[in-house]
Motif scaffolding. Structure first.
Motif, PDB file in Angstrom:
ATOM      1  N   ALA A 101       0.782  -1.033  -0.107  1.00 45.01           N
ATOM      2  CA  ALA A 101      -0.129  -0.023   0.062  1.00 45.01           C
ATOM      3  C   ALA A 101       0.678   1.072  -0.046  1.00 45.01           C
ATOM      4  N   ILE A 102       1.876   1.011   0.680  1.00 43.57           N
ATOM      5  CA  ILE A 102       2.745   2.440   0.949  1.00 43.57           C
ATOM      6  C   ILE A 102       3.618   2.514  -0.534  1.00 43.57           C
ATOM      7  N   VAL A 103       3.956   1.378  -1.233  1.00 39.82           N
ATOM      8  CA  VAL A 103       4.550   1.586  -2.419  1.00 39.82           C
ATOM      9  C   VAL A 103       3.729   2.288  -3.562  1.00 39.82           C
ATOM     10  N   VAL A 104       2.249   1.788  -3.604  1.00 41.84           N
ATOM     11  CA  VAL A 104       1.498   2.138  -4.621  1.00 41.84           C
ATOM     12  C   VAL A 104       1.211   3.573  -4.230  1.00 41.84           C
ATOM     13  N   ALA A 105       0.970   4.066  -2.898  1.00 37.60           N
ATOM     14  CA  ALA A 105       0.618   5.542  -2.695  1.00 37.60           C
ATOM     15  C   ALA A 105       1.800   6.341  -3.380  1.00 37.60           C
ATOM     16  N   VAL A 106       2.943   5.896  -2.969  1.00 40.08           N
ATOM     17  CA  VAL A 106       3.993   6.965  -3.220  1.00 40.08           C
ATOM     18  C   VAL A 106       4.156   6.877  -4.662  1.00 40.08           C
ATOM     19  N   LEU A 107       4.055   5.659  -5.374  1.00 40.78           N
ATOM     20  CA  LEU A 107       4.092   5.677  -7.147  1.00 40.78           C
ATOM     21  C   LEU A 107       2.798   6.594  -7.513  1.00 40.78           C
ATOM     22  N   ALA A 108       1.875   6.761  -6.889  1.00 43.59           N
ATOM     23  CA  ALA A 108       0.604   7.444  -7.613  1.00 43.59           C
ATOM     24  C   ALA A 108       0.895   8.953  -7.582  1.00 43.59           C
ATOM     25  N   LEU A 109       1.927   9.534  -6.941  1.00 36.85           N
ATOM     26  CA  LEU A 109       2.339  10.845  -6.803  1.00 36.85           C
ATOM     27  C   LEU A 109       2.907  11.284  -7.989  1.00 36.85           C
ATOM     28  N   ALA A 110       2.489  10.770  -9.362  1.00 35.85           N
ATOM     29  CA  ALA A 110       3.078  11.434 -10.405  1.00 35.85           C
ATOM     30  C   ALA A 110       2.521  12.624 -10.800  1.00 35.85           C
ATOM     31  N   GLY A 111       3.435  13.342 -11.862  1.00 37.80           N
ATOM     32  CA  GLY A 111       2.761  14.622 -12.337  1.00 37.80           C
ATOM     33  C   GLY A 111       2.879  15.857 -11.478  1.00 37.80           C
ATOM     34  N   CYS A 112       3.489  15.642 -10.517  1.00 44.63           N
ATOM     35  CA  CYS A 112       3.353  16.777  -9.399  1.00 44.63           C
ATOM     36  C   CYS A 112       4.805  17.565  -9.558  1.00 44.63           C
ATOM     37  N   GLY A 113       5.765  17.169 -10.431  1.00 45.24           N
ATOM     38  CA  GLY A 113       6.932  17.878 -10.248  1.00 45.24           C
ATOM     39  C   GLY A 113       7.194  18.496 -11.759  1.00 45.24           C
ATOM     40  N   SER A 114       8.360  19.187 -12.003  1.00 46.44           N
ATOM     41  CA  SER A 114       8.697  19.534 -13.283  1.00 46.44           C
ATOM     42  C   SER A 114      10.130  19.337 -13.670  1.00 46.44           C
ATOM     43  N   SER A 115      10.525  19.103 -14.962  1.00 43.86           N
ATOM     44  CA  SER A 115      11.952  18.630 -15.499  1.00 43.86           C
ATOM     45  C   SER A 115      12.647  19.786 -15.531  1.00 43.86           C
ATOM     46  N   ASP A 116      14.029  19.743 -15.242  1.00 45.12           N
ATOM     47  CA  ASP A 116      14.818  20.872 -15.455  1.00 45.12           C
ATOM     48  C   ASP A 116      16.021  20.197 -16.284  1.00 45.12           C
ATOM     49  N   ASP A 117      16.055  20.749 -17.628  1.00 45.79           N
ATOM     50  CA  ASP A 117      17.087  20.494 -18.637  1.00 45.79           C
ATOM     51  C   ASP A 117      18.087  21.402 -18.772  1.00 45.79           C
ATOM     52  N   VAL A 156      12.933   6.925  -4.854  1.00 48.02           N
ATOM     53  CA  VAL A 156      13.650   7.111  -6.019  1.00 48.02           C
ATOM     54  C   VAL A 156      12.610   7.140  -6.989  1.00 48.02           C
ATOM     55  N   ALA A 157      11.698   5.912  -7.162  1.00 45.11           N
ATOM     56  CA  ALA A 157      10.916   5.868  -8.393  1.00 45.11           C
ATOM     57  C   ALA A 157       9.874   6.804  -8.250  1.00 45.11           C
ATOM     58  N   GLN A 158       9.339   7.302  -7.391  1.00 42.39           N
ATOM     59  CA  GLN A 158       8.615   8.554  -7.174  1.00 42.39           C
ATOM     60  C   GLN A 158       8.969   9.823  -7.853  1.00 42.39           C
ATOM     61  N   GLN A 159      10.154  10.061  -7.406  1.00 44.42           N
ATOM     62  CA  GLN A 159      10.985  11.126  -7.938  1.00 44.42           C
ATOM     63  C   GLN A 159      11.141  11.223  -9.572  1.00 44.42           C
ATOM     64  N   VAL A 160      11.443   9.906  -9.968  1.00 44.62           N
ATOM     65  CA  VAL A 160      11.465  10.021 -11.476  1.00 44.62           C
ATOM     66  C   VAL A 160      10.298  10.068 -12.192  1.00 44.62           C
ATOM     67  N   VAL A 161       9.303   9.389 -11.494  1.00 43.53           N
ATOM     68  CA  VAL A 161       7.864   9.582 -12.194  1.00 43.53           C
ATOM     69  C   VAL A 161       7.360  11.105 -12.209  1.00 43.53           C
ATOM     70  N   SER A 162       7.445  12.009 -11.067  1.00 46.75           N
ATOM     71  CA  SER A 162       7.385  13.106 -11.112  1.00 46.75           C
ATOM     72  C   SER A 162       8.006  14.125 -11.794  1.00 46.75           C
ATOM     73  N   GLY A 163       9.193  13.670 -12.150  1.00 44.27           N
ATOM     74  CA  GLY A 163      10.228  14.613 -12.996  1.00 44.27           C
ATOM     75  C   GLY A 163      11.055  15.268 -12.203  1.00 44.27           C
ATOM     76  N   GLN A 164      11.324  15.090 -10.570  1.00 47.04           N
ATOM     77  CA  GLN A 164      11.924  15.834  -9.880  1.00 47.04           C
ATOM     78  C   GLN A 164      13.522  15.253 -10.163  1.00 47.04           C
ATOM     79  N   ILE A 165      13.837  14.153 -10.587  1.00 49.33           N
ATOM     80  CA  ILE A 165      14.934  13.653 -10.953  1.00 49.33           C
ATOM     81  C   ILE A 165      15.092  12.891 -12.440  1.00 49.33           C
ATOM     82  N   ASP A 166      15.978  12.792 -12.938  1.00 47.79           N
ATOM     83  CA  ASP A 166      15.994  12.076 -14.383  1.00 47.79           C
ATOM     84  C   ASP A 166      16.051  10.803 -14.389  1.00 47.79           C
ATOM     85  N   VAL A 167      17.039  10.305 -13.447  1.00 46.49           N
ATOM     86  CA  VAL A 167      17.555   8.848 -13.743  1.00 46.49           C
ATOM     87  C   VAL A 167      17.365   8.262 -12.432  1.00 46.49           C
TER      88      VAL A 167
END
Length: 352
Positions: free
Chosen positions: A2-18, A70-81
């Motif tokens: 449940a914790i894993v799914v909840a954290v991964l669900a937080l997608a789209g809340c960040g922005s990517s920095d190129d 780490v996965a959540q951060q990638v999904v949300s665009g807070q980190i690249d890899v």
């Protein structure tokens, strides 16, 4: 879960920095570790020896308590890899997070269960009602502990997960008997044993030949930033080759980049170096870039990835299997390995 799914669900809340720094392309790399240690000395080598700079990269390494975060951060665009084990990627697949591996880091499953030497616990079945030490309750080690019980037909909720962090806090919890068993990973166990704590493994059948994880990104980024990821992989691979040729110099690079990792000043430097080289060698073991083993880094074994998908399904972490090729690709490996292994090894010999 449940914790894993909840954290991964937080997608789209960040922005990517190129953005770039000093003419270099900035890459934000996340790793799931509570602190720097010798297991990640290869990253320090790539920085200290100029491998990142040679590839035109400015790599910002960020630490997170778990692979799930780490996965959540990638999904949300807070980190690249993100450097992560397979569980959050597989679980995220069902949530359409679109994460995929482009290079392998761990050549085998790194999580396991161990108990202090002399413990009456001899099997996973003996863990019911026991206290399991993990770095964090949401860590992949915690997920693995629950999974191990479930695979044996036991209640995964019967154990108590005790967050013991890393370093002195972790050692105190083990030595004082605050935990009955541990659910950690390869290098972390070596760090514990370096401190004089003898451990014995608890076998978990079905984990012997599984894919361990690696560098994961969002699928759209894989095409849009392929050249960036190739350069990152190549710079990192050079660090691995150098570290295998001269692990002592690699640990020295880690100390320069992260002085806090050196250890207590009261301990002779020779002992500190020897202990940390042991940790690094645990991580380097099986990386398959030593002479005579193909001189290729990062390639994933399809059979091992398929086996991991089956494992997480059997464990109940996902509802049904999916094509393993949906979460990994070896398409970048040839380009990543376009460098002279011998030149890197020669540089390591000079450093020695």
């Amino acid at each position: 879960m449940a914790i894993v799914v909840a954290v991964l669900a937080l997608a789209g809340c960040g922005s990517s920095d190129d953005g770039s720094s000093g003419g270099r392309d900035r890459v934000r790399l996340g790793i799931g570790s509570p602190s720097w240690n010798a297991g990640y000395a290869t990253l320090a080598v790539s920085e200290a020896r100029g491998y990142f700079a040679q590839e035109g990269l400015d790599v910002d390494v960020q630490l997170f308590p778990s692979g799930t975060q780490v996965a959540q951060q990638v999904v949300s665009g807070q980190i690249d890899v993100g450097l992560m084990t397979p569980e959050p990627v597989a679980i995220g697949y069902a949530r359409n997070t679109g994460l995929t591996y482009f290079a392998q880091y761990w050549t085998r499953w790194i999580y396991s269960l161990k108990v202090p030497d002399g413990s009456p616990i001899t099997s996973v079945a003996d863990l019911e009602g026991k206290r399991i030490g993990v770095t964090a309750v949401a860590s992949s080690g915690a997920t693995f502990a629950r999974t191990a019980l479930k695979m044996q037909g036991l209640d995964p909720e019967s154990i108590k997960l005790v967050p013991i962090g890393a370093g002195a806090e972790q050692l105190n919890a083990i030595k004082s008997g605050d935990v009955d068993a541990l659910a950690l990973w390869d290098t972390q166990y070596q760090i514990v044993e370096n401190a004089g704590v003898k451990l014995k493994p608890l076998p978990v059948p079905g984990t012997e030949a599984l894919f361990g994880g690696g560098f994961a990104v969002k699928k759209p980024d894989l095409k849009e930033k392929e050249d960036l990821f190739v350069r990152l992989g190549r710079a990192f691979a050079k660090g691995v080759v150098f570290a295998q040729a001269d692990p002592e110099a690699a640990v020295g690079d880690l100390w320069k980049q992260h002085p806090e990792t050196k250890g207590a000043a009261s301990v002779p430097e020779e002992q500190l170096l020897a202990d940390q080289v042991k940790v690094l060698k645990v991580r380097l073991d099986g990386q398959k870039v030593t002479p005579g083993e193909g001189d290729i880094w990062g390639r994933m074994d399809p059979e091992a990835v398929n086996g991991t998908v089956k494992f997480v399904t059997t464990a109940g972490l996902i509802d049904k299997e999916f094509p393993a090729t949906d979460v990994y690709t070896n398409d970048l490996i040839t380009k990543i390995n376009q460098f002279s292994y011998e030149d890197v090894r020669a540089a390591a010999k000079k450093a020695a």
